[in-house]
Structure formats: structure tokens, C-alpha cells
Design a protein around this motif. Structure first.
Motif, short mmCIF file in Angstrom:
data_model
loop_
_atom_site.label_atom_id
_atom_site.label_comp_id
_atom_site.label_asym_id
_atom_site.label_seq_id
_atom_site.Cartn_x
_atom_site.Cartn_y
_atom_site.Cartn_z
N UNK A 43 15.17 -10.35 4.42
CA UNK A 43 15.05 -8.93 4.74
C UNK A 43 13.87 -8.27 4.04
N UNK A 44 13.70 -8.51 2.76
CA UNK A 44 12.76 -7.71 1.95
C UNK A 44 11.62 -8.50 1.33
N UNK A 45 11.52 -9.80 1.63
CA UNK A 45 10.53 -10.63 0.96
C UNK A 45 9.09 -10.29 1.30
N UNK A 46 8.18 -10.71 0.43
CA UNK A 46 6.75 -10.57 0.65
C UNK A 46 6.16 -11.96 0.94
N UNK A 47 5.31 -12.03 1.96
CA UNK A 47 4.70 -13.29 2.40
C UNK A 47 5.80 -14.31 2.71
N UNK A 48 6.81 -13.84 3.45
CA UNK A 48 8.00 -14.64 3.71
C UNK A 48 7.73 -15.75 4.72
N UNK A 49 8.28 -16.91 4.44
CA UNK A 49 8.27 -18.04 5.36
C UNK A 49 9.70 -18.47 5.64
N UNK A 50 10.01 -18.74 6.88
CA UNK A 50 11.33 -19.26 7.23
C UNK A 50 11.53 -20.58 6.50
N UNK A 55 5.40 -25.13 4.69
CA UNK A 55 3.99 -24.81 4.89
C UNK A 55 3.76 -23.69 5.89
N UNK A 56 2.60 -23.74 6.54
CA UNK A 56 2.19 -22.66 7.45
C UNK A 56 3.08 -22.56 8.68
N UNK A 57 3.79 -23.63 9.02
CA UNK A 57 4.63 -23.59 10.23
C UNK A 57 5.74 -22.57 10.13
N UNK A 58 6.19 -22.27 8.90
CA UNK A 58 7.33 -21.37 8.74
C UNK A 58 6.98 -19.92 8.52
N UNK A 59 5.68 -19.61 8.44
CA UNK A 59 5.28 -18.24 8.10
C UNK A 59 5.62 -17.27 9.24
N UNK A 60 6.50 -16.35 8.96
CA UNK A 60 6.89 -15.34 9.95
C UNK A 60 6.80 -13.93 9.39
N UNK A 61 6.80 -13.82 8.06
CA UNK A 61 6.98 -12.52 7.43
C UNK A 61 8.46 -12.17 7.42
N UNK A 68 6.37 -3.22 8.66
CA UNK A 68 5.11 -2.74 8.10
C UNK A 68 3.95 -3.06 9.04
N UNK A 69 3.96 -4.29 9.58
CA UNK A 69 2.90 -4.70 10.51
C UNK A 69 2.98 -3.93 11.81
N UNK A 70 4.20 -3.76 12.31
CA UNK A 70 4.41 -3.08 13.59
C UNK A 70 3.94 -1.63 13.54
N UNK A 71 4.07 -1.01 12.37
CA UNK A 71 3.74 0.41 12.22
C UNK A 71 2.34 0.63 11.63
N UNK A 72 1.55 -0.46 11.54
CA UNK A 72 0.21 -0.37 10.96
C UNK A 72 0.27 0.21 9.54
N UNK A 73 1.26 -0.28 8.77
CA UNK A 73 1.36 0.09 7.38
C UNK A 73 2.03 1.42 7.09
N UNK A 74 2.54 2.09 8.13
CA UNK A 74 3.12 3.41 7.92
C UNK A 74 4.62 3.38 7.61
N UNK A 75 5.27 2.25 7.87
CA UNK A 75 6.72 2.17 7.70
C UNK A 75 7.04 1.16 6.60
#
Length: 231
Positions: A43-50, A55-61, A68-75
Motif C-alpha cells: 500500500x505505502x511502499x517506495x520503489x515497490x516491487x511485487x 529484479x526489474x520484472x516485479x517493479x510496479x510501484x 502519485x504517478x496518476x496525479x502527476x505528483x499532486x496526490x
């Protein structure tokens, strides 16, 4: 945003389903029980990977990063796991200590229950009445536990803020197993008022048909979709 974990715990292991009922699969074929930290990172992690993929295959955020990404940093969303267990201030890393555990067969609370051929979705006058009754109890327990901490739910969260429920099982949508509930948004009655909510799965199935012995922690997709109804 408030989050409530819930599962089922009875004297019959076949009818119980909580957050440490089964070890989960992780990257590199490892197995262990999930912790509250695992769920919090989802829910709240930073640079989260499943964590099922390395490695890079699990990176989803995380879900927080998604908004944060969806709102261009506003949310900047922060999810809080409300204490719903027997202790008002759990200190462990065991999700069950924070969860509300129903003393009943988990299969009675899915899309179709063994005792009600109509299915829980089709009960009248309102759908999902069986689990809604439990949601009201969970909400009461969370409010009570916060009060014991010297906090006031109504002062910290607006009335219209939906509650995110995470059940300890699969999604009926992804598994076609009607013992589980379909992720959705709706509202339940509590103290004469409607309370909005969304409900999501804790488990991601890794086989067809789905098996509780072959599962991992949920991806962010379904939860991000359902919590989006908050906004």
C-alpha cells in the motif's frame, strides 16, 4: 485512508482462512508467511516491487506510488491499517493481530454460500447482507480500539471517506471460485447511516484452478482500481 483487514478463524482448519493460514510463494521459489510489513509495503511502499518476481520484472510501484504517478505528483495518499483485533495497540508484525477474525466458515461469505442458494450477491433487500453485518462489527471494533488509544475516528476521517477492506482470500473475479467475494464498491449500514467501502483480495492465485497452497500476495491492480472509487 482507512484500511481494515479481515479473515476467518474457527476450530476447523478447513473452514478458517486468515493471513497466516498458508505460507505464500515469494521470489526465487522461497516460501514464508506474510507479515504486516509486506502488506504495508504493497500500500505505502517506495520503489515497490511485487515480491513474487525478482529484479526489474516485479517493479510496479505501490498503490501510494500509483496515485502519485496518476496525479502527476499532486496526490499523496497514505493508507492506515486500523486495529481491529483483540488488542487496541498491537505491536507485532503478524497481520492477524490487526485483523478482525470472523468465527465462521469463510465459504459462507463469498459470492455463493452453501447455506443460501441465492448467493450473497443476490440477497434481498440488499446484496451482501451477511458480510455487511460483519463489516459493521469490524467498523465498531476499529472505532473502539482507536478510542482506547485516545483517538477519534470521526475527527480523523471524513464521513464520506470509503473504508478499504482486505479479505484474507482470493478474488472470485480472478479465480471463478464463488467461495470468495468479487472485488467491488458499495455501502453498508452502521448506526443508521450508510458507510461506503471497497473490498479487495489479499491473495493472488498462481495456478488454475486456484489453490490456497499455491498463492502469493496480491498485485496492486485490483486494489488500485477499487480504491480509486474513493476519489
Amino acid at each position: 485512508l482507512p484500511v481494515i483487514l479481515y479473515g476467518w478463524d474457527t476450530s476447523d482448519a478447513k473452514k478458517s482462512l486468515h493471513f497466516t493460514s498458508y505460507k505464500l510463494k515469494w521470489a526465487n521459489k522461497s516460501e514464508r508467511y506474510a507479515t504486516l510489513e509486506d502488506i504495508n509495503k504493497l500500500f505505502n511502499g517506495e520503489k515497490y516491487s511485487w515480491p513474487y518476481l525478482s529484479g526489474a520484472r516485479g517493479i510496479t510501484g505501490s498503490i501510494k506510488e500509483y496515485y502519485r504517478e496518476l496525479s502527476f505528483g499532486q496526490l499523496d495518499v497514505e493508507f492506515e491499517f486500523l486495529p481491529c483485533g483483540k488488542s487496541h495497540e498491537p505491536k507485532s508484525n503478524d497481520p492477524n493481530d490487526y485483523a478482525y477474525l470472523i468465527e465462521d466458515d469463510f465459504a459462507e461469505y463469498g459470492e455463493k454460500s452453501g447455506s443460501d442458494p441465492r448467493g450473497n450477491r443476490n440477497t434481498r433487500p440488499y446484496p451482501y447482507e451477511k458480510i455487511h453485518a460483519e463489516f459493521s462489527k469490524m467498523f465498531s471494533q476499529a472505532r473502539l480500539n482507536l478510542r482506547k488509544q485516545g483517538r477519534d475516528y470521526d475527527k480523523e476521517f471524513r464521513t464520506e471517506t470509503p473504508i478499504t477492506f482486505i479479505n484474507a482470500g482470493f478474488s472470485a473475479a480472478s479465480t471463478s471460485d464463488m467461495r470468495f467475494i468479487w472485488p467491488h464498491k458499495y455501502a453498508f449500514r452502521h448506526a443508521g447511516r450508510w458507510r461506503k467501502y471497497n473490498v479487495n483480495p489479499f491473495l493472488e492465485n498462481l495456478s488454475r484452478p486456484a489453490r490456497l497452497t499455491n498463492a502469493t500476495i496480491s498485485t496492486i491492480g485490483v486494489i488500485a482500481h477499487e480504491t480509486l472509487h474513493t476519489f
